[in-house]
Design a protein around this motif. Structure first.
Motif, mmCIF file in Angstrom:
data_model
loop_
_atom_site.group_PDB
_atom_site.id
_atom_site.type_symbol
_atom_site.label_atom_id
_atom_site.label_comp_id
_atom_site.label_asym_id
_atom_site.label_seq_id
_atom_site.Cartn_x
_atom_site.Cartn_y
_atom_site.Cartn_z
ATOM 1 N N GLN A 13 0.820 -1.204 0.000
ATOM 2 C CA GLN A 13 0.000 0.000 0.000
ATOM 3 C C GLN A 13 0.858 1.261 0.000
ATOM 4 O OE1 GLN A 13 -3.337 0.248 -0.280
ATOM 5 N NE2 GLN A 13 -3.329 -1.957 -0.614
ATOM 6 N N LEU A 14 1.975 1.230 0.731
ATOM 7 C CA LEU A 14 2.850 2.400 0.789
ATOM 8 C C LEU A 14 3.527 2.684 -0.549
ATOM 9 C CD1 LEU A 14 4.596 1.967 4.250
ATOM 10 C CD2 LEU A 14 3.002 3.756 3.585
ATOM 11 N N ILE A 15 3.987 1.629 -1.196
ATOM 12 C CA ILE A 15 4.679 1.810 -2.467
ATOM 13 C C ILE A 15 3.684 2.249 -3.546
ATOM 14 C CG2 ILE A 15 5.929 0.628 -4.310
ATOM 15 C CD1 ILE A 15 7.170 -1.142 -2.142
ATOM 16 N N GLY A 16 2.538 1.611 -3.553
ATOM 17 C CA GLY A 16 1.510 1.968 -4.522
ATOM 18 C C GLY A 16 1.870 1.543 -5.935
ATOM 19 N N SER A 17 1.097 2.034 -6.882
ATOM 20 C CA SER A 17 1.350 1.724 -8.283
ATOM 21 C C SER A 17 1.202 3.006 -9.099
ATOM 22 C CB SER A 17 0.376 0.665 -8.778
ATOM 23 O OG SER A 17 -0.951 1.115 -8.660
ATOM 24 N N SER A 18 1.778 2.975 -10.275
ATOM 25 C CA SER A 18 1.701 4.152 -11.142
ATOM 26 C C SER A 18 1.783 3.706 -12.601
ATOM 27 C CB SER A 18 2.855 5.113 -10.824
ATOM 28 O OG SER A 18 4.093 4.480 -11.083
ATOM 29 N N VAL A 19 1.421 4.612 -13.474
ATOM 30 C CA VAL A 19 1.502 4.365 -14.905
ATOM 31 C C VAL A 19 2.566 5.308 -15.464
ATOM 32 C CG1 VAL A 19 0.243 4.403 -17.085
ATOM 33 C CG2 VAL A 19 -0.933 3.734 -14.994
ATOM 34 N N ASP A 20 3.550 4.736 -16.160
ATOM 35 C CA ASP A 20 4.628 5.580 -16.700
ATOM 36 C C ASP A 20 4.184 6.255 -18.004
ATOM 37 O OD1 ASP A 20 4.800 3.610 -18.620
ATOM 38 O OD2 ASP A 20 6.764 2.904 -18.015
ATOM 39 N N LEU A 21 5.079 6.994 -18.628
ATOM 40 C CA LEU A 21 4.759 7.760 -19.833
ATOM 41 C C LEU A 21 4.354 6.890 -21.018
ATOM 42 C CD1 LEU A 21 7.584 10.444 -19.646
ATOM 43 C CD2 LEU A 21 5.164 10.698 -19.062
ATOM 44 N N GLY A 23 2.524 4.237 -20.726
ATOM 45 C CA GLY A 23 1.261 3.594 -20.390
ATOM 46 C C GLY A 23 1.426 2.232 -19.737
ATOM 47 N N ILE A 24 2.612 1.936 -19.229
ATOM 48 C CA ILE A 24 2.872 0.656 -18.586
ATOM 49 C C ILE A 24 2.642 0.798 -17.086
ATOM 50 C CG2 ILE A 24 4.623 -1.090 -18.093
ATOM 51 C CD1 ILE A 24 5.924 -0.339 -20.760
ATOM 52 N N LEU A 25 1.872 -0.120 -16.540
ATOM 53 C CA LEU A 25 1.590 -0.108 -15.115
ATOM 54 C C LEU A 25 2.809 -0.594 -14.347
ATOM 55 C CD1 LEU A 25 -0.478 0.185 -12.799
ATOM 56 C CD2 LEU A 25 -1.108 -2.186 -13.223
ATOM 57 N N ARG A 26 3.253 0.199 -13.387
ATOM 58 C CA ARG A 26 4.401 -0.143 -12.544
ATOM 59 C C ARG A 26 3.892 -0.355 -11.126
ATOM 60 N NH1 ARG A 26 8.377 -1.358 -16.049
ATOM 61 N NH2 ARG A 26 8.461 0.218 -17.666
#
Length: 63
Positions: A13-21, A23-26
């Protein structure tokens, strides 16, 4: 062992997730199954311990 899985879930939960430029989910996907695995192992160990304790106390009463 059961409580060891909680920090892994919290870390996810702390690290979370993001989408890079591109469009790949990290996201730290490996933490999710690792946390579940640790919790399941801890639960199995606790149930096994309780069953053995109950079985041992029942045998002690018979003697």
């Amino acid at each position: 062992m059961y409580y060891s899985g909680r920090p892994v879930s919290a870390r996810l939960q702390l690290i979370g997730s993001s989408v890079d430029l591109l469009g790949i989910l990290r996201e730290p996907f490996a933490l999710l199954p690792l946390g579940f695995l640790i919790v399941i192992i801890g639960t199995v160990m606790a149930v096994t311990r309780l069953v053995r304790r109950k079985r041992h106390s029942a045998q002690s009463r018979i003697r």
